[in-house]
Enzyme design. Structure first.
Site, mmCIF file in Angstrom:
data_model
loop_
_atom_site.group_PDB
_atom_site.id
_atom_site.type_symbol
_atom_site.label_atom_id
_atom_site.label_comp_id
_atom_site.label_asym_id
_atom_site.label_seq_id
_atom_site.Cartn_x
_atom_site.Cartn_y
_atom_site.Cartn_z
ATOM 1 N N GLU A 1 2.317 -13.988 -7.243
ATOM 2 C CA GLU A 1 1.508 -13.111 -8.086
ATOM 3 C C GLU A 1 0.003 -13.314 -7.901
ATOM 4 O OE1 GLU A 1 2.358 -10.697 -10.007
ATOM 5 O OE2 GLU A 1 4.482 -10.953 -10.475
ATOM 6 N N HIS B 1 1.501 -9.503 -6.215
ATOM 7 C CA HIS B 1 1.553 -8.596 -7.355
ATOM 8 C C HIS B 1 1.804 -7.163 -6.884
ATOM 9 C CE1 HIS B 1 0.765 -7.795 -11.563
ATOM 10 N NE2 HIS B 1 -0.110 -6.850 -11.257
ATOM 11 N N SER C 1 2.920 -5.181 -14.727
ATOM 12 C CA SER C 1 1.552 -5.691 -14.854
ATOM 13 C C SER C 1 1.034 -5.422 -16.267
ATOM 14 C CB SER C 1 0.668 -5.061 -13.771
ATOM 15 O OG SER C 1 -0.582 -5.700 -13.696
#
Length: 540
Positions: free
Chosen positions: A353, A462, A227
């Protein structure tokens, strides 16, 4: 629940070690712990505390260590920005609420400005001269939350030993939000942009200076993140126009690439807000006034600003931007100009995501509202025909939205799956492909897609790959071999091919009896290319 489990495991194993271990740093004795398999040295300061007059300044290296350093528990984590999680409707799968709620709970470790510390976890018995490769972890959290107390790095080291590719795991803290990523004209003129990235750089300098003491090889450092941490890896590759300064030789990026970031001056409204909230707006020297303000006042101000779970989602005022010093230009332009470190790299993403980041915009329910949201949040200067084209490429048909491959299921609102597909591609898939398209063939590159650990309603959203790479799974094995040999292959797993932009392929981590497969990297190709064009024209 996944994040809570990882956090709990990290704290549990860090406190379960039984025997003491020591190393010498300059004139200091550093005391760590060992369980006979791995040895941990936690919370070692790598820079002077950025407090008082050192607040909002470049990190200052520690000249010389003296005395005794207790490295048996995690050091302070940097001051975290408060996350207000979106309200999850009661008809959502219960796993969604649990997953999101866990993100807002930091580990039970003190928060402080005095937080620039590093963890070093090594195979038990490692000693100077062993020249072990180093995996340097940079945590994620939107540049707003996170710390080196979250991920259980000893599992990675343990697994690397088991497969005969022992590595050293290091993880550094870096300043967050208003303490680490304040932007604006004054910050730019003072050369103080992207201080959190500068902290990471200073930690990597510390590794160069001291890792041999722990049995590491300073010439075999791989930087690795997820990330915001993955974006940080990309930014470190672009820093100083691609000059690694000998600090690292490889990069591994999970759910983050080269984002379309504009100039730091775009953040002036946020700087003005922080100055106003802390009573510094009328000061002759606003930055000095901010140095003298109570830390609690700065935190209270930044807690009022948008986070990655706010309505504006992935467009927050705390993302790194071009500052003319660390990042000399829009990062994507730097890539186009070849101003990037010429090192082997891996960049990958999760299949879904964008679902996590679309929970804050469930009130968007029509085509016109979706158009207005995308334009206002990401492309305010885009002509209407571009927004129209984008919505054609990301239609409201839920069967084409994210979580992908779920048909009409999980269409919680008429626009949820559409926005999830768009946001996941814009920030993660398109930036991943952009980097690969620009650099693969010029330097060794590989890519992956993670489709495992799906959350009902969110899919492989995510962070869902973290359970694999930090849990001793096949991604751990690939990573350890890459850190050691600059090639993830060599085990019994399916061969992971290098990336060829003329015939792009990636390795997919999937569910089922055949957990790995190689697939063409061509899904939503036209849409992703259009997003890259929009991002280059209008960096956020």
């Amino acid at each position: 629940m996944l994040l809570k489990a990882l956090i709990f495991l990290g704290v549990l194993v860090a406190t379960a070690a039984s025997k003491s271990a020591t190393v010498k740093l300059d004139d200091a004795t550093v005391i760590g712990t060992s369980d006979g398999v791995v040895t941990q040295f936690l919370g070692i300061p790598f820079a002077e505390p950025p407090v008082g007059n050192l607040r909002l300044r470049l990190p200052q290296p520690i000249a010389r260590y003296r005395g005794t350093i207790n490295a048996t528990t995690f050091g302070n984590q940097c001051i975290q920005q408060a996350l207000i999680t979106p309200t999850i409707p009661s008809d959502f799968p219960p796993q969604v609420s649990s997953f999101v709620a866990a993100m807002a709970v930091p580990p039970d470790v003190p928060q402080s400005e005095d937080c620039l510390n590093i963890n070093v976890i090594v195979p038990a018995g490692a000693k100077p001269g062993d020249k072990l490769p180093v995996a340097a972890w940079i945590f994620g959290g939107g540049f707003q939350i996170g710390s080196n107390a979250v991920r259980p790095g000893q599992v990675v080291v343990n697994r690397s030993i088991e497969i005969g590719q022992p590595v050293i795991f290091v993880s550094m803290n870096y300043r967050l939000s208003a303490f680490g990523f304040l932007g604006g004209r004054e910050i730019s003129e003072a050369g103080l942009g992207n201080l959190g990235l500068q902290d990471q750089r200073e930690a990597l300098r510390w590794v160069q200076k001291h890792i041999t003491t722990f049995g590491g090889d300073p010439e075999k450092v791989m930087i690795w993140g997820e990330s915001a941490g993955a974006q940080s890896v990309a930014f470190q590759m672009l820093a100083k126009d691609g000059d690694t300064e000998g600090l690292f030789r490889a990069g591994w990026m999970e759910s983050g690439g080269v984002s379309p970031a504009g100039n730091v001056s775009k953040l002036q409204p946020n700087f003005d807000f922080i100055a106003s909230e802390t009573g510094c707006a009328s000061a002759r020297d606003i930055i000095q006034c901010l140095r003298e303000a109570p830390a609690e006042a700065i935190k209270a101000a930044m807690d009022k600003t948008a986070t990655f779970l706010s309505f504006t989602s992935l467009n927050t005022p705390w993302m790194p931007h071009a500052d003319g010093l660390f990042l000399t230009d829009n990062p994507q332009k730097l890539v186009q100009e070849g101003k990037i470190a010429d090192i082997p790299f891996v960049v990958g993403a999760c299949e879904d995501e964008g679902t996590l980041f679309s929970l804050s915009s469930l009130n968007i329910t029509s085509n016109s509202e979706a158009a207005a949201y995308i334009k206002n949040t990401y492309f305010p200067n885009a002509p209407e025909e571009d927004i129209t084209r984008l919505l054609e490429l990301y239609p409201s048909n839920p069967a084409l939205g994210s979580p992908f491959g779920t048909g009409n299921a999980f269409a919680f609102t008429p626009e949820f799956k559409r926005l999830a597909a768009f946001q996941g591609d814009f920030i993660f898939q398109a930036t991943r492909r952009f980097l690969l398209d620009q650099r693969a063939g010029k330097q060794v590159a590989r890519s992956f897609l993670s489709e495992r650990n799906k959350i009902p309603g969110l899919g492989a959203t995510h962070t869902t790959e973290l359970a694999n790479v930090f849990g001793g799974g096949d991604m751990t094995d690939f990573l350890a071999r890459f850190a050691s040999n600059l090639d993830p292959n060599g085990g019994s797993e399916l061969h992971w091919p290098t990336y060829d932009p003329t015939s792009p392929q990636l390795i997919a981590f999937v569910e089922g009896n055949d957990p790995l497969t190689v697939i063409p990297d061509t899904f939503r190709k036209e849409a992703n290319e259009f997003l890259v064009q929009l991002g280059l024209a209008q960096p956020i």
